[in-house]
Design a protein around this motif. Structure first.
Motif, mmCIF file in Angstrom:
data_model
loop_
_atom_site.group_PDB
_atom_site.id
_atom_site.type_symbol
_atom_site.label_atom_id
_atom_site.label_comp_id
_atom_site.label_asym_id
_atom_site.label_seq_id
_atom_site.Cartn_x
_atom_site.Cartn_y
_atom_site.Cartn_z
ATOM 1 N N GLY A 85 7.974 102.284 36.840
ATOM 2 C CA GLY A 85 8.395 103.719 36.135
ATOM 3 C C GLY A 85 7.872 104.900 36.483
ATOM 4 N N GLY A 86 6.640 104.792 36.703
ATOM 5 C CA GLY A 86 5.627 105.890 37.164
ATOM 6 C C GLY A 86 5.852 107.119 36.000
ATOM 7 N N SER A 87 6.171 108.420 36.393
ATOM 8 C CA SER A 87 6.133 109.539 35.490
ATOM 9 C C SER A 87 7.499 109.604 34.601
ATOM 10 C CB SER A 87 5.942 110.872 36.245
ATOM 11 O OG SER A 87 7.040 110.920 37.134
ATOM 12 N N HIS A 88 8.611 108.631 34.917
ATOM 13 C CA HIS A 88 9.714 108.807 34.244
ATOM 14 C C HIS A 88 9.613 107.780 33.092
ATOM 15 C CE1 HIS A 88 11.132 111.274 37.363
ATOM 16 N NE2 HIS A 88 10.911 110.195 38.272
ATOM 17 N N THR A 98 9.024 100.388 43.372
ATOM 18 C CA THR A 98 9.286 99.348 43.464
ATOM 19 C C THR A 98 8.876 98.735 45.062
ATOM 20 O OG1 THR A 98 11.223 99.041 41.953
ATOM 21 C CG2 THR A 98 11.126 97.236 43.762
ATOM 22 N N THR A 99 9.437 99.512 45.850
ATOM 23 C CA THR A 99 8.969 99.276 47.405
ATOM 24 C C THR A 99 7.555 99.202 47.385
ATOM 25 O OG1 THR A 99 11.007 100.047 48.231
ATOM 26 C CG2 THR A 99 9.168 99.703 49.681
ATOM 27 N N THR A 100 6.707 100.156 46.792
ATOM 28 C CA THR A 100 5.347 100.426 46.994
ATOM 29 C C THR A 100 4.868 99.358 46.222
ATOM 30 O OG1 THR A 100 5.467 102.719 47.086
ATOM 31 C CG2 THR A 100 3.369 101.524 46.228
ATOM 32 N N VAL A 101 5.238 98.694 45.012
ATOM 33 C CA VAL A 101 4.501 97.815 44.448
ATOM 34 C C VAL A 101 4.949 96.342 45.156
ATOM 35 C CG1 VAL A 101 4.934 96.083 42.190
ATOM 36 C CG2 VAL A 101 4.837 98.518 42.246
ATOM 37 N N VAL A 102 6.012 96.012 45.778
ATOM 38 C CA VAL A 102 6.197 94.955 46.533
ATOM 39 C C VAL A 102 5.242 94.905 47.727
ATOM 40 C CG1 VAL A 102 7.788 93.663 47.781
ATOM 41 C CG2 VAL A 102 8.548 94.545 45.681
ATOM 42 N N GLU A 103 5.069 96.006 48.299
ATOM 43 C CA GLU A 103 4.004 96.136 49.524
ATOM 44 C C GLU A 103 2.809 95.662 49.068
ATOM 45 O OE1 GLU A 103 4.584 99.819 50.985
ATOM 46 O OE2 GLU A 103 6.319 99.491 52.238
ATOM 47 N N ARG A 104 2.332 95.963 47.822
ATOM 48 C CA ARG A 104 1.241 95.717 47.374
ATOM 49 C C ARG A 104 0.897 94.287 47.097
ATOM 50 N NH1 ARG A 104 0.874 100.824 42.960
ATOM 51 N NH2 ARG A 104 0.319 102.320 44.576
ATOM 52 N N LEU A 105 1.817 93.718 46.368
ATOM 53 C CA LEU A 105 2.004 92.221 46.045
ATOM 54 C C LEU A 105 1.959 91.364 47.346
ATOM 55 C CD1 LEU A 105 4.148 92.313 43.070
ATOM 56 C CD2 LEU A 105 1.562 91.963 43.110
ATOM 57 N N THR A 106 2.587 91.967 48.291
ATOM 58 C CA THR A 106 2.682 91.188 49.806
ATOM 59 C C THR A 106 1.460 91.227 50.267
ATOM 60 O OG1 THR A 106 5.046 91.805 50.033
ATOM 61 C CG2 THR A 106 3.871 91.049 51.996
ATOM 62 N N ALA A 107 0.808 92.397 50.319
ATOM 63 C CA ALA A 107 -0.747 92.288 50.847
ATOM 64 C C ALA A 107 -1.681 91.420 50.264
ATOM 65 C CB ALA A 107 -1.004 93.636 50.947
ATOM 66 N N LEU A 108 -1.456 91.188 48.894
ATOM 67 C CA LEU A 108 -2.105 90.252 48.015
ATOM 68 C C LEU A 108 -1.959 88.753 48.418
ATOM 69 C CD1 LEU A 108 -4.477 90.115 45.746
ATOM 70 C CD2 LEU A 108 -2.506 90.101 44.117
ATOM 71 N N ASP A 109 -0.577 88.670 48.616
ATOM 72 C CA ASP A 109 -0.358 87.233 48.809
ATOM 73 C C ASP A 109 -0.998 86.678 50.346
ATOM 74 O OD1 ASP A 109 1.328 84.691 49.305
ATOM 75 O OD2 ASP A 109 2.471 85.875 50.714
ATOM 76 N N GLY A 137 12.530 96.839 38.864
ATOM 77 C CA GLY A 137 13.150 97.988 39.676
ATOM 78 C C GLY A 137 14.640 98.421 39.363
ATOM 79 N N ALA A 138 15.392 97.000 39.738
ATOM 80 C CA ALA A 138 16.800 97.325 39.844
ATOM 81 C C ALA A 138 17.488 97.420 38.381
ATOM 82 C CB ALA A 138 17.449 96.023 40.348
ATOM 83 N N SER A 139 16.799 96.903 37.321
ATOM 84 C CA SER A 139 17.154 97.244 35.882
ATOM 85 C C SER A 139 16.784 98.518 35.449
ATOM 86 C CB SER A 139 16.403 96.090 34.886
ATOM 87 O OG SER A 139 15.156 96.399 35.025
ATOM 88 N N LEU A 140 15.610 99.222 35.932
ATOM 89 C CA LEU A 140 15.349 100.360 35.671
ATOM 90 C C LEU A 140 16.269 101.582 36.243
ATOM 91 C CD1 LEU A 140 11.448 100.477 35.579
ATOM 92 C CD2 LEU A 140 12.941 100.781 33.591
ATOM 93 N N GLU A 141 16.501 101.121 37.315
ATOM 94 C CA GLU A 141 17.501 102.112 37.938
ATOM 95 C C GLU A 141 19.070 102.097 37.150
ATOM 96 O OE1 GLU A 141 18.439 101.530 42.121
ATOM 97 O OE2 GLU A 141 16.560 100.651 42.416
ATOM 98 N N LYS A 142 19.444 100.937 36.734
ATOM 99 C CA LYS A 142 20.694 100.948 35.805
ATOM 100 C C LYS A 142 20.507 101.512 34.657
ATOM 101 C CE LYS A 142 23.824 97.393 34.163
ATOM 102 N NZ LYS A 142 24.165 95.813 33.774
ATOM 103 N N ALA A 143 19.131 101.395 33.893
ATOM 104 C CA ALA A 143 18.944 102.082 32.577
ATOM 105 C C ALA A 143 18.907 103.445 32.581
ATOM 106 C CB ALA A 143 17.793 101.257 32.048
#
Length: 341
Positions: free
Chosen positions: A63-66, A207-218, A189-195
């Motif tokens: 969500g960040g600043s929004h 969302t892309t940034t978070v997924v990249e971080r989780l991929t690195a963690l994996d 991310g998709a649900s926030l876009e819709k809301a």
């Protein structure tokens, strides 16, 4: 293996936001002004309520600043047994968007259904849940499985008493698998876009940034746990079934899916046998639940103890300021306990 820090986060900012939210809404009218969707909408932010920390983390990062995020489970509170007060129930009703994980907090599930907020997202619906019991992951071998079949059957029956821990006995601890958590992040991310379509581009980017971080963690977990002296770890709370399955490990829990359930004498005896057979040297406990049982089992079997955090909340005792930092600490603890090479 030295795990590099994967994420610079806004954990302190999130904590300040939560602190301000906690000071608001001393009456129903105040709640409408300070925690209400109308007030925050007019201020340009989506009023987001989350059930507990793993949901809060995604809401804040995506969500960040929004968004203006509050959580129903205060830091340091064990989320499984949370009971909601009147103010928290009112807070739910005033939300623009609710993010929760059905099956882990019965009181929250009921209150969210009653609130009837249009943009309500169940994280469990964004990935696939599985059934996990006291023992999950790497195969001990047929002989070992046969030897303890009766004890495991007993554990399974005991866990049926905690059926609220997931739909049809499924394991709700999906956030402890970075791959499944990334699936949830994409859905959030998709649900926030819709809301909030006006800010869809920002949610998509975050969302892309978070997924990249989780991929690195994996990747860090996969590499760090690829070659170890043993694949078995003992923990108080059967929260790490998804993690064990993902990285080819065996989780042996003292209790079941519920952290408050008591182990049977047969289970304690079984754990002694497993520890000796699989060269287990450590019993893990967690930050939000008493370590008494873990220390008793460890002392009885001549084992060490350490923390493996299910990350159900962040406190000053947590080994990290946010989800990824604590997961990095978990990886380091597992590498040490399992004898990573």
């Amino acid at each position: 293996m030295n795990v590099r820090r994967l994420i610079p986060t806004a954990a302190l900012a999130g904590s300040l936001t939560l602190g301000l939210v906690a000071l608001s809404a001393c009456s129903p009218s105040d709640a409408a002004d300070d925690a209400g969707g109308g007030a925050r909408k007019s201020g340009g932010k989506l009023a987001v309520v989350t059930s507990f920390y793993p949901m809060q983390y995604l809401a804040e990062e995506i969500g960040g600043s929004h968004v203006d995020v509050s959580t129903l489970t205060k830091p340091g509170v064990e989320p499984h047994d949370l009971e909601l007060g009147t103010r928290q129930a009112a807070q739910l009703g005033e939300a623009d968007y609710i993010l929760y994980l059905k099956g882990i907090q019965p009181a929250v599930d009921e209150a969210i259904t009653a609130a009837g907020v249009k943009n309500t997202v169940d994280a469990a619906s964004l990935t696939t849940l599985e059934k996990h019991g006291a023992e999950v992951g790497h195969d001990h071998g047929d002989e070992h499985a046969d030897e303890h079949a009766d004890e495991h059957a007993g554990e399974e029956h005991a866990e049926e008493d905690h059926a609220h821990e997931g739909e049809a006995g499924t394991d709700p601890h999906i956030w402890l698998d970075p791959v499944k958590y990334a699936e949830v992040a994409k859905g959030v991310g998709a649900s926030l876009e819709k809301a909030d379509p006006d800010n869809a581009a920002a949610y998509r980017k975050n969302t892309t940034t978070v997924v990249e971080r989780l991929t690195a963690l994996d990747s860090a977990f996969e590499q760090g746990l690829a070659d170890t002296s043993t694949k078995t770890f003992i923990t108080t709370h059967s929260a790490f079934g998804y993690l064990a399955e993902r990285y080819g490990l065996t989780q042996e829990s003292i209790a079941g899916i519920s952290p408050e359930s008591e182990p049977s004498p047969a289970r304690i005896k079984e754990l002694r046998t497993i520890a000796a057979k699989d060269k287990v040297g450590t019993v893990f406990f967690e930050t939000l639940v008493s370590d008494k049982t873990a220390k008793t089992v460890a002392a009885d079997s001549g084992l060490k103890t350490d923390v493996l955090d299910p990350i159900e909340g962040i406190t000053d005792k947590s080994k990290g300021a946010d989800y990824v930092e604590v997961m990095e600490s978990n990886l380091a603890a597992l590498e040490k306990a399992l004898g990573a090479k």
